[in-house]
Enzyme design. Structure first.
Site, PDB file in Angstrom:
ATOM      1  N   LYS A  26      11.769 -27.438   5.147  1.00  0.00           N
ATOM      2  CA  LYS A  26      10.920 -27.632   3.971  1.00  0.00           C
ATOM      3  C   LYS A  26       9.758 -28.550   4.283  1.00  0.00           C
ATOM      4  CE  LYS A  26      14.247 -26.572   0.376  1.00  0.00           C
ATOM      5  NZ  LYS A  26      15.146 -27.122  -0.649  1.00  0.00           N
ATOM      6  N   LYS A  70      15.750 -13.776   6.571  1.00  0.00           N
ATOM      7  CA  LYS A  70      16.520 -13.684   5.343  1.00  0.00           C
ATOM      8  C   LYS A  70      15.602 -13.349   4.164  1.00  0.00           C
ATOM      9  CE  LYS A  70      18.304 -17.041   2.645  1.00  0.00           C
ATOM     10  NZ  LYS A  70      19.144 -18.100   2.076  1.00  0.00           N
ATOM     11  N   LYS A  79      11.914 -15.271  -1.542  1.00  0.00           N
ATOM     12  CA  LYS A  79      10.671 -15.098  -2.257  1.00  0.00           C
ATOM     13  C   LYS A  79       9.516 -15.817  -1.574  1.00  0.00           C
ATOM     14  CE  LYS A  79       8.937 -16.535  -6.151  1.00  0.00           C
ATOM     15  NZ  LYS A  79       8.642 -16.900  -7.542  1.00  0.00           N
TER      16      LYS A  79
END
Ligand code: TRP
Length: 334
Positions: free
Chosen positions: A115, A203, A206
């Site tokens: 992240k 994977k 979105k």
């Protein structure tokens, strides 16, 4: 004795997609029929604060996520279903856990590192302490099982560590067993990971872009369009990741017969990707047709939805406030 508690949460950061569904939500819906265990499911809105949504987007998405989980089968009559921030004890316990968690352990977390790369303009401390809040979510209810996806296993291990650190330091005030928190275990599904339609080695997520995912709320024409654009095999190579992914999805959403036929055809080298895609699109559309109806109905009456969530939080708080009172006492604040 109360029943063992199973808990899981989901961030309200986007509409549910088939990766969320097969990786988590479907499993939750099955677990809620257990008569020997109690299921708690919550919307992790405090975790979502670490991301980049605007306040308005967040407010809307929390409601949509609630509607979608119910439409997908979460039944507030069977499951304690609530919004994390409606139970302030989550934040309170997270603070206490922050004080027993070494920073170095948080800096090692794969998801924190990922992240930090993806949102390099917003590496806030909440991103770092995210798994501490997650540990609080779980231990606040003294849950012993947590159905999660593979990507959350490291966070669950940290939860186990935090429970141990807490037990060692505070668990035996009067020379007790030192086992205030019991062991927590992950519950993993054996469904294969759902991969992106356009980059089938990644994977489904979105964050890759809208064309990569099939949302449960997508209308049939959108589903067909997205699946038509899905990557298959460039040179007709069997076992290409894109083809494997589509076949796995057909196995989940289609009929046994269809799945059998296309798997055979793939082995023989006679498979026609165009046909596979049409069959799959129909199967997915049909599978979620009740979902779409239910979701629309729920979104028409947000007030009723809010009422359900309020009552879920009330139920959750009974247990949460009890644990937190014990913990305040164990750490010497009461
Ligand atoms: N971090 C989890 C995810 O992104 C969501 C989550 C928050 C969670 N708290 C939790 C999952 C507690 C299980 C238990 O998927």
């Amino acid at each position: 004795m109360s029943k063992p508690i199973i808990i899981s949460g989901i961030q309200p950061t986007g509409n549910l997609h088939i990766g969320n569904y097969l990786g988590a939500v479907k499993n939750w819906v099955e677990l809620q029929n257990s008569t020997t265990q109690e299921l708690f499911i919550f919307i992790a809105d405090l975790h979502a604060l670490t991301g980049t949504q605007t306040a308005e987007e967040r407010r809307q998405q929390i409601l949509v996520t609630a509607a979608e989980l119910i439409a997908a089968g979460i039944d507030p009559k069977k499951t304690t279903f609530f919004i994390q921030s409606h139970v302030p004890e989550h934040s309170e316990l997270a603070w206490i856990f922050n004080t027993i968690t070494p920073v170095a352990e948080l800096e090692r977390m794969t998801q924190f590192k990922d992240k930090s790369e993806h949102q390099d303009k917003n590496i806030n401390s909440g991103l770092l302490t995210y798994p501490v809040l997650q540990a609080a979510d779980i231990l606040l209810y003294k849950a012993t099982k947590v159905p999660i996806g593979q990507d959350q296993v490291q966070h669950l291990e940290l939860t186990r560590d935090i429970a141990r650190w807490f037990n060692n330091r505070y668990g035996s005030p009067n020379g007790g067993t030192g086992e205030y928190f019991k062991e927590v275990k992950p519950l993993l599904t054996n469904t294969p990971r759902v991969m992106s339609l356009l980059e089938p080695t990644k994977k489904m997520s979105k964050s890759l872009g809208a064309g990569h995912v099939i949302e449960l709320a997508d209308e049939p024409d959108i589903i067909l369009n997205k699946i038509k654009k899905a990557v298959t095999a460039n040179a007709g190579g069997a076992g290409a990741p894109g083809v494997t992914n589509l076949l796995n999805l057909l196995k989940q959403f289609g009929s046994k017969k269809n799945y059998g036929e296309f798997t055979e055809a793939e082995k023989d080298g006679t498979i026609r990707y165009g046909e596979l895609k049409e069959k799959l699109a129909t199967a997915v559309s049909n599978y979620f047709s009740d979902f779409r109806k239910k979701r629309a109905e729920l979104m028409e009456n947000p007030q009723a939805l809010r009422e359900l969530l309020r009552s879920g939080a009330e139920q959750a708080r009974k247990r949460a406030s009890k644990t937190l009172a014990e913990i305040y006492s164990l750490v010497g604040l009461r």
